[in-house]
Design an enzyme around this catalytic site. Structure first.
Site, PDB file in Angstrom:
ATOM      1  CB  SER A 165      -0.967  -0.034   1.181  1.00  0.00           C
ATOM      2  OG  SER A 165      -1.926   0.981   1.083  1.00  0.00           O
ATOM      3  CG  ASP A 247      -6.829  -2.558  -3.759  1.00  0.00           C
ATOM      4  OD1 ASP A 247      -7.459  -1.682  -3.144  1.00  0.00           O
ATOM      5  OD2 ASP A 247      -5.582  -2.644  -3.730  1.00  0.00           O
ATOM      6  CG  HIS A 279      -5.650  -2.213  -0.200  1.00  0.00           C
ATOM      7  ND1 HIS A 279      -4.813  -1.941  -1.254  1.00  0.00           N
ATOM      8  CD2 HIS A 279      -5.184  -1.487   0.851  1.00  0.00           C
ATOM      9  CE1 HIS A 279      -3.892  -1.072  -0.882  1.00  0.00           C
ATOM     10  NE2 HIS A 279      -4.085  -0.785   0.393  1.00  0.00           N
TER      11      HIS A 279
END
Length: 305
Positions: A165, A247, A279
């Protein structure tokens, strides 16, 4: 007076709110601290090292189970954790469990950077801490650095950056900065971006709070690689990008690959989709089948010639 002192100036669920006296209240309960140890399941050993007395920034180093008769040096994986720049830690239970397993599967030495979090430490502090960690790692190139594990076990011809991320965002920026400035002969062979966060064109009020000095999400090269005039100088030869089918940030990961391919950067980029997943699904559940497949792909990328 009490009601004025406790007025909320910013609120961004599910992460945090900020009061007008500067106090920050996080909605998410931080994961428990995990002391460094020898992991009984993988045999991976970990230790914490303070890399800057001035800032107190630490790294957690993960060493796979070593055969004392095998003197082969191992690739180094430099890891940046996710958490929207405002939560998470390299020292917590969640990240430690993930990196114990990933270090074992890939058979690498891992250095995970516990950069300081916004909004108490607004961006670009996380980037600065991450760069300081690379500078510290680079002091081991001659085999005489301050950390014995890096001196004895790391092959500095096989260094890789990775992150989940926003950690992937940091890894991207570190790769470009290395290419632009150099670092005393320190080189990175590749980067692994797992479900990367890159800013979109629309205004992001939380990022504005975390990064008040930014030129804007669309124009800041740290947040948006498309806006980086130095992208072509990225200091690695290959990039592996994972995106997750469900995601919200998947399009940005795909666009990042397209941006690299259209740039003057001379490296290669590979895109892998984690079907049916959301995600950073692998972070809370690293032992699930698809998380292990992700780690095996990362291992192949790092260990191939």
């Amino acid at each position: 007076m009490g009601s004025i002192a406790s007025a909320v100036t910013h609120e961004f669920p599910p992460y945090f709110r900020v009061y007008n006296d500067g106090r920050v209240e996080r909605f998410k309960v931080p994961a428990d601290y995990s002391p460094p140890s020898v992991d009984p399941e993988t045999g991976v050993e970990s230790k914490d090292v303070v890399i800057s007395e001035e800032t107190g920034v630490k790294v957690r180093i993960f060493l796979p189970k070593i055969n004392c008769l095998d003197q082969t040096k191992l690739p180094l994986l430099v890891h940046y954790h996710g958490g929207a720049f405002c939560v998470g830690s390299s020292l917590d239970v969640v990240t430690t469990r993930l990196l114990n397993l990933q270090t074992s599967v890939a058979n690498v030495v891992t250095v995970s950077v516990d950069y300081r979090l916004a909004p108490e430490h607004p961006l670009p502090i996380a980037y600065d801490d991450s760069w300081s960690a690379l500078q510290w790692i680079a002091t081991h190139l001659n085999g005489k650095g301050p950390e014995l594990w890096l001196n004895e076990h790391v092959d500095f011809g096989r260094v890789f950056l990775t992150g989940d991320s926003v950690g992937a965002n940091i890894a991207q920026h570190m790769a470009v900065r290395l290419g632009v400035t150099g670092l005393d002969g320190f080189r990175v062979r590749g980067a692994v971006m797992v479900h990367p966060y890159f800013a979109a064109s629309e205004p992001d009020k939380m990022i504005q709070c975390l990064y008040p000095g930014s030129s804007g999400t669309d124009s800041d090269p740290r947040l948006n690689p498309k806006a980086d005039p130095d992208l072509e100088k990225m200091g690695c030869e290959k990039v592996l990008v994972f995106v997750a089918e469900k995601d919200w940030f998947k399009p940005r990961g795909v666009e990042y690959c397209e941006t690299l391919n259209k740039s003057e950067w001379k490296g290669t980029v590979e895109l892998v989709e984690n079907e049916g997943e959301n995600h950073v699904f692998h972070v809370p559940n690293p032992a699930c089948e698809k998380a292990l497949l992700l780690m095996q792909k990362l291992a192949s990328f790092v260990n191939q010639g």
